[in-house]
Motif scaffolding. Structure first.
Motif, PDB file in Angstrom:
ATOM      1  N   ALA A  92       0.834  -1.213   0.000  1.00  0.00           N
ATOM      2  CA  ALA A  92       0.000   0.000   0.000  1.00  0.00           C
ATOM      3  C   ALA A  92       0.865   1.258   0.000  1.00  0.00           C
ATOM      4  N   GLY A  93       1.897   1.287   0.834  1.00  0.00           N
ATOM      5  CA  GLY A  93       2.773   2.451   0.883  1.00  0.00           C
ATOM      6  C   GLY A  93       3.528   2.684  -0.419  1.00  0.00           C
ATOM      7  N   CYS A  94       3.938   1.593  -1.050  1.00  0.00           N
ATOM      8  CA  CYS A  94       4.676   1.724  -2.313  1.00  0.00           C
ATOM      9  C   CYS A  94       3.783   2.225  -3.442  1.00  0.00           C
ATOM     10  N   VAL A  95       2.552   1.736  -3.484  1.00  0.00           N
ATOM     11  CA  VAL A  95       1.613   2.208  -4.503  1.00  0.00           C
ATOM     12  C   VAL A  95       1.281   3.681  -4.267  1.00  0.00           C
ATOM     13  N   ALA A  96       1.193   4.077  -2.992  1.00  0.00           N
ATOM     14  CA  ALA A  96       0.949   5.489  -2.669  1.00  0.00           C
ATOM     15  C   ALA A  96       2.090   6.371  -3.163  1.00  0.00           C
ATOM     16  N   SER A  97       3.325   5.878  -3.079  1.00  0.00           N
ATOM     17  CA  SER A  97       4.471   6.644  -3.585  1.00  0.00           C
ATOM     18  C   SER A  97       4.371   6.838  -5.097  1.00  0.00           C
ATOM     19  N   GLN A  98       3.933   5.801  -5.817  1.00  0.00           N
ATOM     20  CA  GLN A  98       3.763   5.927  -7.258  1.00  0.00           C
ATOM     21  C   GLN A  98       2.645   6.910  -7.600  1.00  0.00           C
ATOM     22  N   LEU A 126      10.536   6.089  -8.129  1.00  0.00           N
ATOM     23  CA  LEU A 126       9.850   4.871  -8.560  1.00  0.00           C
ATOM     24  C   LEU A 126      10.684   3.632  -8.274  1.00  0.00           C
ATOM     25  N   GLY A 127      11.989   3.726  -8.505  1.00  0.00           N
ATOM     26  CA  GLY A 127      12.863   2.599  -8.231  1.00  0.00           C
ATOM     27  C   GLY A 127      12.908   2.250  -6.757  1.00  0.00           C
ATOM     28  N   ALA A 128      12.955   3.268  -5.899  1.00  0.00           N
ATOM     29  CA  ALA A 128      12.965   3.026  -4.456  1.00  0.00           C
ATOM     30  C   ALA A 128      11.660   2.383  -3.991  1.00  0.00           C
ATOM     31  N   ALA A 129      10.533   2.861  -4.515  1.00  0.00           N
ATOM     32  CA  ALA A 129       9.245   2.289  -4.141  1.00  0.00           C
ATOM     33  C   ALA A 129       9.151   0.827  -4.561  1.00  0.00           C
ATOM     34  N   ARG A 130       9.595   0.544  -5.754  1.00  0.00           N
ATOM     35  CA  ARG A 130       9.511  -0.835  -6.252  1.00  0.00           C
ATOM     36  C   ARG A 130      10.498  -1.752  -5.535  1.00  0.00           C
ATOM     37  N   ALA A 131      11.574  -1.184  -4.990  1.00  0.00           N
ATOM     38  CA  ALA A 131      12.515  -1.993  -4.218  1.00  0.00           C
ATOM     39  C   ALA A 131      11.823  -2.640  -3.032  1.00  0.00           C
ATOM     40  N   PHE A 132      10.893  -1.930  -2.408  1.00  0.00           N
ATOM     41  CA  PHE A 132      10.145  -2.469  -1.276  1.00  0.00           C
ATOM     42  C   PHE A 132       8.896  -3.228  -1.729  1.00  0.00           C
ATOM     43  N   GLN A 133       8.302  -2.788  -2.824  1.00  0.00           N
ATOM     44  CA  GLN A 133       7.054  -3.406  -3.270  1.00  0.00           C
ATOM     45  C   GLN A 133       7.262  -4.826  -3.789  1.00  0.00           C
ATOM     46  N   MET A 134       8.299  -5.054  -4.584  1.00  0.00           N
ATOM     47  CA  MET A 134       8.454  -6.346  -5.243  1.00  0.00           C
ATOM     48  C   MET A 134       8.652  -7.514  -4.279  1.00  0.00           C
ATOM     49  N   PRO A 135       9.563  -7.428  -3.290  1.00  0.00           N
ATOM     50  CA  PRO A 135       9.694  -8.569  -2.369  1.00  0.00           C
ATOM     51  C   PRO A 135       8.450  -8.794  -1.527  1.00  0.00           C
ATOM     52  N   ALA A 136       7.817  -7.705  -1.074  1.00  0.00           N
ATOM     53  CA  ALA A 136       6.596  -7.861  -0.283  1.00  0.00           C
ATOM     54  C   ALA A 136       5.493  -8.498  -1.115  1.00  0.00           C
ATOM     55  N   GLN A 137       5.383  -8.084  -2.359  1.00  0.00           N
ATOM     56  CA  GLN A 137       4.361  -8.591  -3.268  1.00  0.00           C
ATOM     57  C   GLN A 137       4.597 -10.064  -3.590  1.00  0.00           C
TER      58      GLN A 137
END
Length: 420
Positions: A92-98, A126-137
């Motif tokens: 949720a936090g990563c999508v909010a950053s995007q 975007l790269g920083a957000a996806r760094a956290f989003q991908m492993p959690a996802q």
């Protein structure tokens, strides 16, 4: 319920029906559908806007590099966080950053102050957000479905993602006719929808044991993959195949200069690999890979390289679309095999850290691959860059047969599975 769907004699349609009844998983599935659609639209608009501003293949490559570097630097931390914090809240936090990036792009484009530097700076976010989003996802899916359903869940999740990758670029290309602002505004709405959906995903969160943070705990995912050569071979094969064979970063050049089509053509080109991937993921959802998975994986990578080679020399839009679709279908085999192998062999307490390492391979094969394509295109031209990458991919598939014999000889997804 888990036992009833795990037997080999159970009809595939019954297993698929049970999968659709997993409410948390389906809510997560729709989250990824909305967020991925928005992300793909965002990247189409950023790529076209960057090339329109600078006309530079190098700058197109930098967009990918600026997303990859923060993902690489934050990987170990992101994996550790995914094993400690509720994974749905991280997404949720990563999508909010995007969503915030999309809103900034709306204001910057409308106010005519957006520039090359702004686009590169927002690419870092975007790269920083996806760094956290991908492993959690990646680590979230296995806790939302029974283990017996995981191979089908991975293929079905990929089908939804690929549907978004198809719809996102095509829709983004059409909306871009009305201007980049309209695309970025639509992205903001889709990201907001994704946030609302993911906040409703609940599961029994059991954080990893509270051990002191050290280099050893951060590196646990690296050691886990290194010690399992089948997994190492699968993820590294995908890394080098897409790193060499990825032509996505050059699609704006092909659309504008080689094939001479506009934003709508760029949208079709971006969607074509996903169209092939969607068809393959639907097939794998109905008929999962059960035997000779190693040989099928290596063969699919070789087909991916050959399809890339055909795209590189094509001057016909329809042949280019067909070649990209074949490459997408072949790549989907690699994606499903890799993700299923990783998740089935990883205990949940380590899935965040292992998925973080896996996400580096994915990020390197995409963002770093975009930089490699842009850099070689600046030296050899777009056609030379793509042809060289296609040939390199075929050679990698051949080399991996010798370098990772356990992968080439792998029969079942699960090492403990018995034939018949």
């Amino acid at each position: 319920m888990t036992q009833s769907v795990s037997g080999a004699s159970e009809p595939a349609t019954s297993s698929f029906a049970v999968l659709l009844q997993q409410r948390a998983f389906m809510r997560f599935w729709f989250t990824r559908l909305a967020a991925t659609t928005g992300s793909q639209m965002l990247m189409v608009a950023v790529g076209w806007q960057m090339y329109d501003l600078t006309g530079s293949a190098w700058d197109l490559g930098l967009v990918g590099l600026y997303q990859f570097v923060p993902a690489l630097l934050l990987t170990l931390v992101a994996g550790h966080v995914a094993d400690r914090v509720h994974r749905a809240r991280i997404v949720a936090g990563c999508v909010a950053s995007q969503a915030l990036v999309a809103l900034i792009l709306v204001l910057g484009t409308e106010g005519a102050w957006i520039s090359r530097d702004w686009l590169l700076g927002l690419s870092v976010v975007l790269g920083a957000a996806r760094a956290f989003q991908m492993p959690a996802q990646q680590a979230l899916t296995p806790v939302l479905v029974p283990p017996a359903l995981l191979p089908r869940a991975m293929a079905f999740a990929s089908a939804g993602m690929q549907a978004a990758i198809i719809g996102g670029p095509a829709l983004g290309g059409v909306i871009f006719v009305a201007g980049a602002t309209a695309v970025y505004a639509t992205c903001s709405v889709l990201f907001a929808l994704g946030i609302g959906l993911i906040l409703g995903v609940h599961y029994d969160h059991a954080p990893a044991p509270r051990e002191p943070v050290s280099l050893g705990t951060l590196m646990a995912g690296v050691r886990f993959i290194w010690d399992r050569k089948v997994v190492l071979g699968a993820v590294s094969l995908d890394l080098f195949a897409v790193l060499l064979g990825g032509a996505v970063a050059l699609l704006p050049i092909y659309a504008k200069d080689v094939l001479q089509v506009g934003p709508w053509g760029l949208g079709l080109l971006r969607a074509a690999p996903a169209a092939g991937a969607l068809l393959m993921s639907v097939w794998l959802t109905r008929w999962p890979l059960e035997r000779h998975v190693g040989r099928k994986l290596l063969g699919a990578v070789a087909v991916f390289g050959l399809a890339t080679l055909v795209f590189g020399v094509s001057t016909s839009l329809w042949l280019s679309l067909a070649a990209l679709a074949v490459s997408g279908a072949a790549d989907m085999v690699s994606v499903v095999v890799r993700q299923t192998l990783v998740q089935l062999e990883t205990p949940d307490a380590m899935r965040g850290r292992v998925s973080a390492v896996n996400s580096v391979f994915i990020g390197a094969s995409n963002q770093l691959g975009e930089f490699e394509s842009g850099a070689t295109a600046a030296l050899l031209g777009p056609v030379g860059s793509v042809v060289l990458g296609g040939v390199g991919t075929v050679l990698v598939a051949a080399l991996w047969v010798k370098a990772f014999p356990s992968l080439a000889q792998r029969d079942h997804m699960q090492a403990s599975a018995k034939a018949g």
